[in-house]
Design an enzyme around this catalytic site. Structure first.
Site, PDB file in Angstrom:
ATOM      1  N   HIS A 240       0.796  -1.224   0.000  1.00  0.00           N
ATOM      2  CA  HIS A 240       0.000   0.000   0.000  1.00  0.00           C
ATOM      3  C   HIS A 240       0.831   1.278   0.000  1.00  0.00           C
ATOM      4  O   HIS A 240       0.295   2.364  -0.145  1.00  0.00           O
ATOM      5  CB  HIS A 240      -0.913   0.025   1.230  1.00  0.00           C
ATOM      6  CG  HIS A 240      -0.174   0.309   2.513  1.00  0.00           C
ATOM      7  ND1 HIS A 240       0.593  -0.637   3.131  1.00  0.00           N
ATOM      8  CD2 HIS A 240      -0.074   1.439   3.258  1.00  0.00           C
ATOM      9  CE1 HIS A 240       1.128  -0.106   4.224  1.00  0.00           C
ATOM     10  NE2 HIS A 240       0.745   1.153   4.325  1.00  0.00           N
TER      11      HIS A 240
HETATM   12  C1  UD1 Z   1      -1.302   5.667   6.523  1.00  0.00           C
HETATM   13  C2  UD1 Z   1       0.090   5.894   7.151  1.00  0.00           C
HETATM   14  C3  UD1 Z   1       0.968   4.679   6.889  1.00  0.00           C
HETATM   15  C4  UD1 Z   1       0.288   3.392   7.322  1.00  0.00           C
HETATM   16  C5  UD1 Z   1      -1.080   3.300   6.647  1.00  0.00           C
HETATM   17  C6  UD1 Z   1      -1.829   2.051   7.053  1.00  0.00           C
HETATM   18  C7  UD1 Z   1       0.809   8.248   7.095  1.00  0.00           C
HETATM   19  C8  UD1 Z   1       1.778   9.177   6.499  1.00  0.00           C
HETATM   20  N1  UD1 Z   1       0.760   7.031   6.540  1.00  0.00           N
HETATM   21  O1  UD1 Z   1      -1.088   5.609   5.143  1.00  0.00           O
HETATM   22  O2  UD1 Z   1       2.158   4.833   7.627  1.00  0.00           O
HETATM   23  O3  UD1 Z   1       1.089   2.312   6.934  1.00  0.00           O
HETATM   24  O4  UD1 Z   1      -1.843   4.459   7.023  1.00  0.00           O
HETATM   25  O5  UD1 Z   1      -2.954   1.889   6.294  1.00  0.00           O
HETATM   26  O6  UD1 Z   1       0.128   8.596   8.035  1.00  0.00           O
HETATM   27  N2  UD1 Z   1      -8.418   5.928   2.293  1.00  0.00           N
HETATM   28  C9  UD1 Z   1      -9.703   5.450   2.213  1.00  0.00           C
HETATM   29  N3  UD1 Z   1     -10.343   5.149   3.370  1.00  0.00           N
HETATM   30  C10 UD1 Z   1      -9.756   5.309   4.582  1.00  0.00           C
HETATM   31  C11 UD1 Z   1      -8.448   5.807   4.639  1.00  0.00           C
HETATM   32  C12 UD1 Z   1      -7.781   6.108   3.498  1.00  0.00           C
HETATM   33  O7  UD1 Z   1     -10.253   5.301   1.140  1.00  0.00           O
HETATM   34  O8  UD1 Z   1     -10.395   4.994   5.604  1.00  0.00           O
HETATM   35  C13 UD1 Z   1      -7.700   6.228   1.034  1.00  0.00           C
HETATM   36  C14 UD1 Z   1      -7.903   7.630   0.565  1.00  0.00           C
HETATM   37  O9  UD1 Z   1      -7.917   7.612  -0.809  1.00  0.00           O
HETATM   38  C15 UD1 Z   1      -6.648   8.342   1.064  1.00  0.00           C
HETATM   39  C16 UD1 Z   1      -5.615   7.243   0.944  1.00  0.00           C
HETATM   40  O10 UD1 Z   1      -6.316   6.052   1.263  1.00  0.00           O
HETATM   41  O11 UD1 Z   1      -6.324   9.465   0.320  1.00  0.00           O
HETATM   42  C17 UD1 Z   1      -4.428   7.389   1.851  1.00  0.00           C
HETATM   43  O12 UD1 Z   1      -4.833   7.474   3.225  1.00  0.00           O
HETATM   44  P1  UD1 Z   1      -3.856   8.197   4.259  1.00  0.00           P
HETATM   45  O13 UD1 Z   1      -4.406   8.135   5.621  1.00  0.00           O
HETATM   46  O14 UD1 Z   1      -3.496   9.522   3.748  1.00  0.00           O
HETATM   47  O15 UD1 Z   1      -2.535   7.344   4.200  1.00  0.00           O
HETATM   48  P2  UD1 Z   1      -2.271   5.756   4.112  1.00  0.00           P
HETATM   49  O16 UD1 Z   1      -1.670   5.448   2.815  1.00  0.00           O
HETATM   50  O17 UD1 Z   1      -3.469   4.985   4.528  1.00  0.00           O
END
Ligand code: UD1
Length: 416
Positions: A240
């Site tokens: 991811h």
């Molecule tokens: C975050 C953490 C990462 C961790 C990961 C676990 C940071 C910098 N990164 O990354 O260290 O390994 O969580 O999952 O904090 N999204 C959804 N639904 C959700 C959450 C996210 O659809 O409930 C999608 C959205 O498109 C969003 C993207 O995932 O833009 C990224 O989510 P984000 O929280 O920004 O970072 P992660 O990649 O999940």
């Protein structure tokens, strides 16, 4: 004493659950003691407030973990959601500042290395500058890990959070050395073990009741008895990280690196929402078979494609899949630790790890992000004979140790 714990994203929930359990036990002991006439200070009763920033908000990325881990509902939900790093961090800061100004609090606990971790630590560190309030102690759980790779957003979050914190709880010995090198005073640093492993050990047996192996048709049926048989050999995949899935060529290289493994076993790919978006965007759907759960409903036992893409799973279902896998391929940090604890071979699809104990004591090898590197690491792990040993203090007691240290700091502060 009033403690505020912050969670935001999926990997935070299992790290905070053992702290909440330790607080509950502590309060119950005090109550029992007061009924038996022992007069321990009322200040030692802990009022706990759980704040969820809302960085992860989907049912499968958040809610299911609360029910699986028996976590209380968050007392305060900031509803921040997704955004660029700057927007997300700034939104958490704005909303968490309002909480800290309203709530009387002695300690703020932040866990791990996500954007919510850094944002809340920074707010807590500066809260007294704009108002006449004493700033809370900041406790960082999972301090000291370093990949030394500043292209990872998490590495910035780790370094900055550690330097803002008053009490640093370290999960492995490398953390002690990293913090010493960065000049963090030794008396702030406590090697206590790993709360993520506390949760794993606490829920390991319960995960056996999950029906995920049956749903995904990963079990041999015991013919005569009709009872569920052992799991068939399968590999588990999670990818991811933006650096792995946001670049089309890198993602394609990783998928190609997995093809020989797919010819040996089915691969179950539990995909983060962003990974699924990229698969669509890059037109990679042909790499994946139909959802096995759907196949199972249609009674279709022919698996046309060895990589089966499925949505994110809850804690117990995923733990069950990890426990029974032949091999796990991942770019997650936490899974490197969980596989070490479970003794399941793990290939990390990254160039480095901030968790070296998983290679030294554990079952982890670095596969890198080239096709050859991934294939070689997978071959090596499939031939693996050596067993792993459990890293020091990964014994399920990190939560109570952490609370004991926090209480010591609190008592000391009360005296001044
Ligand atoms: C975050 C953490 C990462 C961790 C990961 C676990 C940071 C910098 N990164 O990354 O260290 O390994 O969580 O999952 O904090 N999204 C959804 N639904 C959700 C959450 C996210 O659809 O409930 C999608 C959205 O498109 C969003 C993207 O995932 O833009 C990224 O989510 P984000 O929280 O920004 O970072 P992660 O990649 O999940």
């Amino acid at each position: 004493m009033k403690i505020i714990s912050v969670v935001g994203a999926r990997p935070n929930f299992m790290k905070v659950a053992p702290i909440i359990a330790a607080i509950k036990e502590h309060n119950e002991k005090l109550l029992l003691g007061s009924r038996n006439g022992q007069s321990r200070s009322a200040q030692e009763m802990i009022e706990h407030v759980l704040v969820h920033t809302g960085q992860h908000y989907d049912e499968l990325m958040s809610d299911v973990f609360f029910s699986d881990l028996g976590l209380p509902k968050p007392d305060i939900h900031l509803g921040v959601g997704s955004g660029s790093h700057a927007v997300q961090t700034a939104e958490v800061m704005k909303r968490f500042e309002a909480v800290l100004l309203q709530e009387r609090r002695d300690v703020v606990i932040v866990v791990g290395d996500v954007n919510s971790t850094l944002a809340c630590a920074l707010v807590a560190a500066k809260i007294s500058l704009d108002c006449a309030t004493v700033r809370p102690l900041i406790a960082h759980i999972e301090a000291g890990l370093r990949s030394l790779d500043r292209s990872m957003p998490e590495e910035h979050n780790r370094v900055l959070t550690d330097h803002l914190s008053d009490i640093l709880f370290v999960t492995e010995e490398s953390g002690l050395e990293n913090l010493r090198r960065e000049g963090i005073p030794r008396d702030r640093v406590h090697f206590v073990g790993n709360t993520m492993i506390d949760s794993l050990l606490a829920f390991k047996e319960k995960a056996d009741a999950s029906s995920v192996l049956d749903t995904l048709r990963l079990r041999n049926q015991a013919r005569e008895s009709g009872r569920a048989g052992p799991a068939i050999p399968y590999a588990l995949l999670t990818i991811h990280r933006p650096s792995n899935v946001d670049d089309r060529d890198t993602f394609l290289t990783i998928l190609k690196g997995l093809q020989p493994l797919g010819s040996k076993f089915p691969i179950i790919f539990v995909a983060h929402p962003r990974t699924r978006e990229r698969i669509k965007e890059f037109g990679f759907d042909h790499f994946f078979g139909a959802n096995l759960a759907k196949d199972a409903r249609n009674n279709n036992s022919e698996l046309s494609n060895p990589i089966q893409l499925i949505p994110p799973l809850g804690y117990l279902d995923f733990l069950c899949l990890m426990k029974n896998a032949k091999l796990i391929v991942t770019d997650s940090g936490g899974i490197q630790e969980e596989t070490t604890c479970l003794g399941i071979p793990c290939v990390t699809v990254r160039e480095n790890t901030e968790r070296p104990v998983t290679m030294k004591n554990g079952t982890n090898v670095i596969g890198g992000v080239t096709k050859d590197g991934i294939q070689k690491a997978i071959d090596r792990q499939l031939r693996r004979k050596t067993r792993s040993s459990m890293p020091a203090k990964w014994d399920g007691q990190a939560g109570p140790r952490i609370l004991e240290v926090i209480l010591r700091y609190f008592r000391k502060r009360q005296k001044h």
